[in-house]
Design a protein around this motif. Structure first.
Motif, PDB file in Angstrom:
ATOM      1  N   LEU A 106       0.826  -1.199   0.000  1.00 22.98           N
ATOM      2  CA  LEU A 106       0.000   0.000   0.000  1.00 22.98           C
ATOM      3  C   LEU A 106       0.864   1.255   0.000  1.00 22.98           C
ATOM      4  N   THR A 107       1.954   1.217   0.765  1.00 26.65           N
ATOM      5  CA  THR A 107       2.839   2.389   0.816  1.00 26.65           C
ATOM      6  C   THR A 107       3.431   2.689  -0.548  1.00 26.65           C
ATOM      7  N   LEU A 108       3.905   1.638  -1.241  1.00 21.85           N
ATOM      8  CA  LEU A 108       4.480   1.839  -2.563  1.00 21.85           C
ATOM      9  C   LEU A 108       3.427   2.331  -3.549  1.00 21.85           C
ATOM     10  N   ALA A 109       2.221   1.785  -3.445  1.00 21.38           N
ATOM     11  CA  ALA A 109       1.140   2.221  -4.331  1.00 21.38           C
ATOM     12  C   ALA A 109       0.816   3.695  -4.110  1.00 21.38           C
ATOM     13  N   LEU A 110       0.827   4.140  -2.842  1.00 19.32           N
ATOM     14  CA  LEU A 110       0.561   5.550  -2.547  1.00 19.32           C
ATOM     15  C   LEU A 110       1.670   6.444  -3.083  1.00 19.32           C
ATOM     16  N   VAL A 111       2.922   5.972  -3.004  1.00 13.33           N
ATOM     17  CA  VAL A 111       4.034   6.760  -3.545  1.00 13.33           C
ATOM     18  C   VAL A 111       3.878   6.923  -5.060  1.00 13.33           C
ATOM     19  N   PHE A 112       3.555   5.809  -5.750  1.00 12.81           N
ATOM     20  CA  PHE A 112       3.336   5.892  -7.188  1.00 12.81           C
ATOM     21  C   PHE A 112       2.167   6.823  -7.518  1.00 12.81           C
TER      22      PHE A 112
END
Length: 453
Positions: free
Chosen positions: A338-344
């Motif tokens: 989820l964190t990586l998805a939010l960064v993207f």
């Protein structure tokens, strides 16, 4: 659009006079002329109707007998180079659908899909049909049918593409007499229905098939000839009826082993589960036939996949089944947090501001931020938070509406409004007007700011 301050305006700072009724009328006339110039004269109220294709409903028989099934076809006419799509479109596109409006008691079957052909566009591969396509449907009238005539009606929706795509539709209808005699073929359309049936894939007796999950992902499909009387094609391609099972553009490596043909099929990059069966058309791309008695270039294959987990409870058995993730992107998909998805998503939002449709609005954002200079910091922060919340809620509402409509069976996607010439013309006019506004040609009065407040 830019809103002027009560005491100052950009136009006064540039030394240009304020708006007058004459200039406002002239500007309105200019914008209207630009809008009308961007619209094709042939556009009707249905702004998604294309001028590159049309559809008609025709019948194989010249009359209807109560209780006796008969066949009709939706016949398509398309400009040279344009195409529409197979039930499984491949990488892009939309399949043709029809919504029937039939008299009480009538029943219809599904479209009978002919063998498609490949259409490559860069790295993408689609399954398409060209001009002359006829999609047959079996219609069954009720046994207690009364009256002298019967009218069949329906709305056909399809996507027609060349280098660009246009959503298209047609309201089709057909009136036939009712007779107690057995239906007779209509000689006007006999050739069309004969050709349409010749283009259908078939189940050829004697051919057998096996499928198994490949060790590195994907599937192995083996098709065996009944005996030595039928030669194996030199070139084949497997068109899956199922979406998100086979990767369309991936090479289908095949080899001949005795009287068997073995294919290596890559799993779809969008697949999240292993398919419990393979169902599709094996086409002889070299023009040879799967039958020694007649021309059959499409062999229907429907076979369970060995090594696949059993389908989920309530599943159809022909779509994706429960099991391990497969496909080239499977490992990557499992590692996305989820964190990586939010960064993207954050960087995607920043990049979106540089798009042509958003870039002109940056000046409005800057002017809005500058107008808050000297105000209370808490008030500025609260306004920013409320603005961000409004953006998030707006997009959640739009996504929710789209999900609900797709769940009801509507063939909708994001951005189809940009295929409408009227919508594009209106957007071009709007942004041209914004540009004139920013150059100080006219101002929007301060009274409109109270609407936003």
């Amino acid at each position: 659009m830019r809103f002027s301050d009560r005491s100052t305006s950009a136009s006064s700072s540039l030394g240009s006079p304020g708006p007058t009724p004459g200039r406002t009328l002239a500007l309105g006339s200019l914008l209207l002329a630009l809008t009308l110039a961007g619209m094709p004269a042939s556009l009707s109220a249905q702004d998604f109707n294309s001028t590159h294709s049309d559809a008609f409903l025709v019948s194989e028989v010249s009359s209807v007998q109560p209780g006796t099934p008969f066949t009709v076809a939706v016949r398509f006419e398309m400009d040279p180079g344009w195409h529409n799509y197979f039930i499984n479109m491949g990488d892009t596109g939309l399949p043709t659908v029809i919504e029937w409006d039939l008299p009480d008691g009538f029943e219809t079957g599904e479209f009978q899909w002919p063998v498609p052909k490949q259409y490559r566009s860069g790295p993408l591969l689609d399954y398409v049909y060209g001009d002359g396509l006829a999609l047959m449907v079996e219609v069954t009238p009720p046994v207690d049918l009364e009256g002298n005539t019967v009218e069949l009606r329906g709305r056909v929706d399809w996507l027609v593409c060349e280098s660009l795509c246009d959503p298209d539709f047609a309201d089709v209808s057909l009136e036939l007499p009712v007779s107690d005699e057995a239906p007779r073929p209509d000689p006007e359309w006999a050739g069309l229905f004969e050709e349409a049936r010749n283009r259908l894939p078939r189940v050829v007796p004697g051919w057998t098939a096996e499928a198994e999950v490949a060790e590195g992902g994907g599937y192995h499909l083996t098709v065996r000839a009944p005996d030595g009387s039928v030669s194996l094609p030199d070139s084949v391609y497997f068109y899956s009826y199922q979406g998100e099972v086979i990767e369309p553009a991936a090479p289908q490596v095949y080899a001949v082993e005795g009287n068997a043909l073995r294919l290596e099929l890559a799993a779809s990059t969008y697949a999240t589960e292993v398919a419990s069966s393979l169902y599709g058309i094996l086409k002889a791309e070299d023009g040879s036939s799967w039958s020694g008695d007649e021309a059959v270039d499409g062999l229907i294959v429907e076979v369970p996949v060995t090594g696949a987990p059993p389908p989920q409870e309530g599943g159809s058995g022909t779509g994706p089944a429960a099991g391990a993730v497969s496909g080239p992107l499977a490992a990557d998909a499992q590692g996305v947090t989820l964190t990586l998805a939010l960064v993207f998503a954050f960087f995607g939002g920043i990049l979106l501001n540089l798009m042509p449709c958003v870039f002109p609005i940056l000046s409005l954002k800057i002017l809005g931020a500058a107008s808050q200079g000297g105000e209370n910091r808490i008030r500025v922060r609260n306004q920013g938070l409320v603005f961000a919340l409004g953006v998030v809620l707006s997009f959640l509402a739009l996504a929710g509406i789209l999900i609900v409509l797709r769940a009801t069976g509507a063939q909708l996607g994001w951005g189809f409004q940009l295929q409408s010439p009227i919508f594009v013309a209106l957007m071009a006019t709007l942004f041209f007007g914004i540009g004139l506004n920013l150059m100080g040609l006219f101002e929007v009065g301060a009274s409109l700011t109270r609407v936003g407040g």
